[in-house]
Design a protein around this motif. Structure first.
Motif, mmCIF file in Angstrom:
data_model
loop_
_atom_site.group_PDB
_atom_site.id
_atom_site.type_symbol
_atom_site.label_atom_id
_atom_site.label_comp_id
_atom_site.label_asym_id
_atom_site.label_seq_id
_atom_site.Cartn_x
_atom_site.Cartn_y
_atom_site.Cartn_z
ATOM 1 N N VAL A 75 0.838 -1.195 0.000
ATOM 2 C CA VAL A 75 0.000 0.000 0.000
ATOM 3 C C VAL A 75 0.876 1.249 0.000
ATOM 4 N N ILE A 76 0.434 2.263 -0.735
ATOM 5 C CA ILE A 76 1.108 3.558 -0.707
ATOM 6 C C ILE A 76 0.038 4.607 -0.415
ATOM 7 N N PRO A 77 0.295 5.543 0.477
ATOM 8 C CA PRO A 77 -0.782 6.425 0.947
ATOM 9 C C PRO A 77 -1.328 7.360 -0.125
ATOM 10 N N VAL A 78 -2.590 7.768 0.064
ATOM 11 C CA VAL A 78 -3.176 8.838 -0.723
ATOM 12 C C VAL A 78 -2.310 10.074 -0.556
ATOM 13 N N LEU A 115 -5.372 9.362 -10.129
ATOM 14 C CA LEU A 115 -5.152 8.981 -8.734
ATOM 15 C C LEU A 115 -6.150 9.665 -7.800
ATOM 16 N N ARG A 116 -6.424 10.930 -8.046
ATOM 17 C CA ARG A 116 -7.391 11.645 -7.219
ATOM 18 C C ARG A 116 -8.787 11.054 -7.395
ATOM 19 N N ARG A 117 -9.129 10.716 -8.634
ATOM 20 C CA ARG A 117 -10.438 10.118 -8.908
ATOM 21 C C ARG A 117 -10.567 8.769 -8.211
ATOM 22 N N ALA A 118 -9.493 7.991 -8.233
ATOM 23 C CA ALA A 118 -9.515 6.686 -7.568
ATOM 24 C C ALA A 118 -9.666 6.847 -6.060
ATOM 25 N N ALA A 119 -8.925 7.784 -5.479
ATOM 26 C CA ALA A 119 -9.011 8.004 -4.035
ATOM 27 C C ALA A 119 -10.401 8.496 -3.642
ATOM 28 N N ASN A 120 -10.973 9.368 -4.447
ATOM 29 C CA ASN A 120 -12.318 9.868 -4.163
ATOM 30 C C ASN A 120 -13.358 8.752 -4.243
ATOM 31 N N ALA A 121 -13.062 7.716 -5.021
ATOM 32 C CA ALA A 121 -13.969 6.569 -5.128
ATOM 33 C C ALA A 121 -13.722 5.542 -4.028
ATOM 34 N N GLY A 122 -12.772 5.835 -3.121
ATOM 35 C CA GLY A 122 -12.503 4.935 -2.009
ATOM 36 C C GLY A 122 -11.572 3.791 -2.339
ATOM 37 N N LEU A 123 -10.729 3.958 -3.348
ATOM 38 C CA LEU A 123 -9.805 2.906 -3.762
ATOM 39 C C LEU A 123 -8.418 3.118 -3.151
ATOM 40 N N VAL A 124 -7.736 2.018 -2.879
ATOM 41 C CA VAL A 124 -6.427 2.037 -2.227
ATOM 42 C C VAL A 124 -5.327 1.920 -3.267
ATOM 43 N N HIS A 125 -4.336 2.839 -3.208
ATOM 44 C CA HIS A 125 -3.192 2.779 -4.108
ATOM 45 C C HIS A 125 -2.288 1.610 -3.705
ATOM 46 N N CYS A 126 -1.970 0.734 -4.655
ATOM 47 C CA CYS A 126 -1.068 -0.393 -4.404
ATOM 48 C C CYS A 126 -0.016 -0.467 -5.495
ATOM 49 N N VAL A 127 1.206 -0.824 -5.100
ATOM 50 C CA VAL A 127 2.318 -0.976 -6.030
ATOM 51 C C VAL A 127 3.025 -2.293 -5.723
ATOM 52 N N SER A 128 3.983 -2.664 -6.563
ATOM 53 C CA SER A 128 4.770 -3.853 -6.269
ATOM 54 C C SER A 128 5.588 -3.614 -5.005
ATOM 55 N N CYS A 181 -3.259 3.614 4.418
ATOM 56 C CA CYS A 181 -3.629 4.084 3.081
ATOM 57 C C CYS A 181 -4.062 5.545 3.075
ATOM 58 N N GLY A 182 -4.558 6.042 4.200
ATOM 59 C CA GLY A 182 -4.949 7.442 4.306
ATOM 60 C C GLY A 182 -6.313 7.787 3.755
ATOM 61 N N LEU A 183 -7.086 6.811 3.303
ATOM 62 C CA LEU A 183 -8.388 7.113 2.712
ATOM 63 C C LEU A 183 -9.348 7.750 3.715
ATOM 64 N N CYS A 184 -9.307 7.273 4.954
ATOM 65 C CA CYS A 184 -10.244 7.792 5.957
ATOM 66 C C CYS A 184 -9.985 9.256 6.273
ATOM 67 N N ILE A 185 -8.754 9.707 6.088
ATOM 68 C CA ILE A 185 -8.386 11.078 6.436
ATOM 69 C C ILE A 185 -9.143 12.078 5.576
ATOM 70 N N SER A 186 -9.330 11.726 4.292
ATOM 71 C CA SER A 186 -9.966 12.662 3.367
ATOM 72 C C SER A 186 -11.447 12.857 3.645
ATOM 73 N N VAL A 187 -12.085 11.953 4.395
ATOM 74 C CA VAL A 187 -13.526 12.084 4.638
ATOM 75 C C VAL A 187 -13.830 12.640 6.024
ATOM 76 N N CYS A 188 -12.824 12.837 6.857
ATOM 77 C CA CYS A 188 -13.057 13.349 8.211
ATOM 78 C C CYS A 188 -13.357 14.846 8.146
ATOM 79 N N PRO A 189 -14.541 15.272 8.580
ATOM 80 C CA PRO A 189 -14.905 16.692 8.473
ATOM 81 C C PRO A 189 -14.189 17.596 9.469
ATOM 82 N N ASN A 190 -13.543 17.009 10.474
ATOM 83 C CA ASN A 190 -12.907 17.800 11.526
ATOM 84 C C ASN A 190 -11.393 17.696 11.546
ATOM 85 N N SER A 191 -10.820 17.067 10.519
ATOM 86 C CA SER A 191 -9.362 16.889 10.438
ATOM 87 C C SER A 191 -8.807 16.242 11.700
#
Length: 351
Positions: free
Chosen positions: A142-145, A224-237, A314-324
């Motif tokens: 996994v690589i973070p958003v 990448l932004r579109r994928a993250a907004n759709a709730g997808l996790v960035h993965c690499v080798s 992955c950092g996905l939850c961070i982008s949806v938190c309304p209070n940072s």
């Protein structure tokens, strides 16, 4: 379809399973039916004799006692079909080699997968593929958003998704074969399909590359932004150097991540170097982040609590938190991934 003991598909399956990526045999022989869909008997016979290291057609033909021109023509055609690896040998000559089934042969079928191949892969996946996911080090990391890592943290290039884009000179877009496959068997998950990125250090590498659509650097970042907004996790080798693809994955369709849900493999993917943390004074206990975490690493008990073992960073939850209230911090004592793909292969064979 039956497969005698001397079947070229059995020999090819054994060759693929001997690679670090593995191709575990299935008791119901679904792995052989899968190969028979992709390879003709003659192609399987030749592929079974290939080595992971690229060899020139002349050297290969001499080693196998085959006619050079016919061998070259067959290898070129197999390369077009995504069945063998093609590139430059250590001597700078055109060479061919055995390509892993995953990541490799299967992903190369993105532009031509049909319902039959999709069903064959599903049968094999449920029967045996999980054995390849249980070996360490893992296939994917996994690589973070991009926006989830604080500016105060020093980040290595292999830890930053945007740095990977900056290190490339060509960017390409490919439909996700995992979500395509699930849709073909009637189990579409609803996440976007056109989000898989491929990278190259050669300019214009993806111009006219069949199913791969060439992108600009800006378009790759937008993907990448579109994928993250759709709730997808960035993965690499799972290595540091020469990363050439960025998958955007979900636990409902991804052949790697769904191992967590469908096969019950807890550590199916290598976590990033970061872990989530909560500022309890900022957390309002709204629970918005719970749905964003596909790894079930968050729990709400007045405020959000993080299970550091389950969190992959992955950092996905961070982008949806309304209070940072959520942020990533570097995980203490985390060993870095293998430096090169060769290092990963060596560690994998020992695992």
């Amino acid at each position: 379809m039956t497969f005698p003991l001397d079947s070229p598909y059995r020999r090819l399956a054994a060759s693929l399973d001997a690679l670090p990526n593995r191709f575990p045999p299935a008791a119901d022989e679904s792995h052989l039916r899968l190969l028979a869909k992709l390879f003709t008997p003659a192609e399987a016979d030749l592929a079974a004799e290939l080595r992971p290291e690229l060899e020139s057609p002349a050297d290969l033909a001499a080693r196998l006692g085959r006619e050079a021109r016919e061998t070259t023509a067959m290898l070129r055609e197999m390369s077009k079909k995504g069945l063998v690896a093609m590139g430059k040998t250590s001597q700078g000559r055109l060479g061919f080699g055995l390509m892993p089934f995953v990541v490799g042969i299967y992903e190369a079928q993105s532009g031509q997968i049909d319902a039959e191949l999709a069903r064959l892969f599903e049968d094999y996946y449920l029967q045996a593929f999980g054995k390849a996911l249980e070996i360490r080090p893992q296939l994917h990391r996994v690589i973070p958003v991009g926006e989830s890592i604080p500016n105060t943290l020093e980040v290595q290039p292999f830890e930053s998704v945007y740095s990977l884009l900056d290190g490339a000179r060509a960017w390409g877009l490919l439909d996700c074969i995992c979500r395509t496959q699930k849709a073909l068997i009637g189990e579409a998950c609803g996440h976007p399909v056109d989000v898989c990125l491929v990278l190259s250090d050669r300019p214009d590498a993806f111009s006219g590359s069949g199913p791969i659509r060439a992108l600009t650097r800006s378009e790759a970042e937008q993907t990448l932004r579109r994928a993250a907004n759709a709730g997808l996790v960035h993965c690499v080798s799972n290595n540091q150097r020469d990363l050439w693809y960025i998958c955007n994955c979900c636990t409902c369709s991804c052949g790697i991540l769904r191992g967590l849900v469908d096969l019950g493999i807890a550590n199916v993917v290598a976590r990033s170097a970061f872990v989530n943390q909560v500022d309890e004074e900022r957390c309002a206990g709204c629970g918005e982040c719970l749905a964003a975490c596909m790894f079930e690493a968050l729990d709400l008990n007045g405020t959000i609590h993080v299970n550091a073992v389950r969190c992959v960073g992955c950092g996905l939850c961070i982008s949806v938190c309304p209070n940072s209230a959520l942020s990533l911090r570097r995980r203490e004592g985390e060993a870095p991934p293998p430096v090169s793909e060769a290092d990963w292969r060596a560690a994998r064979l020992q695992g």
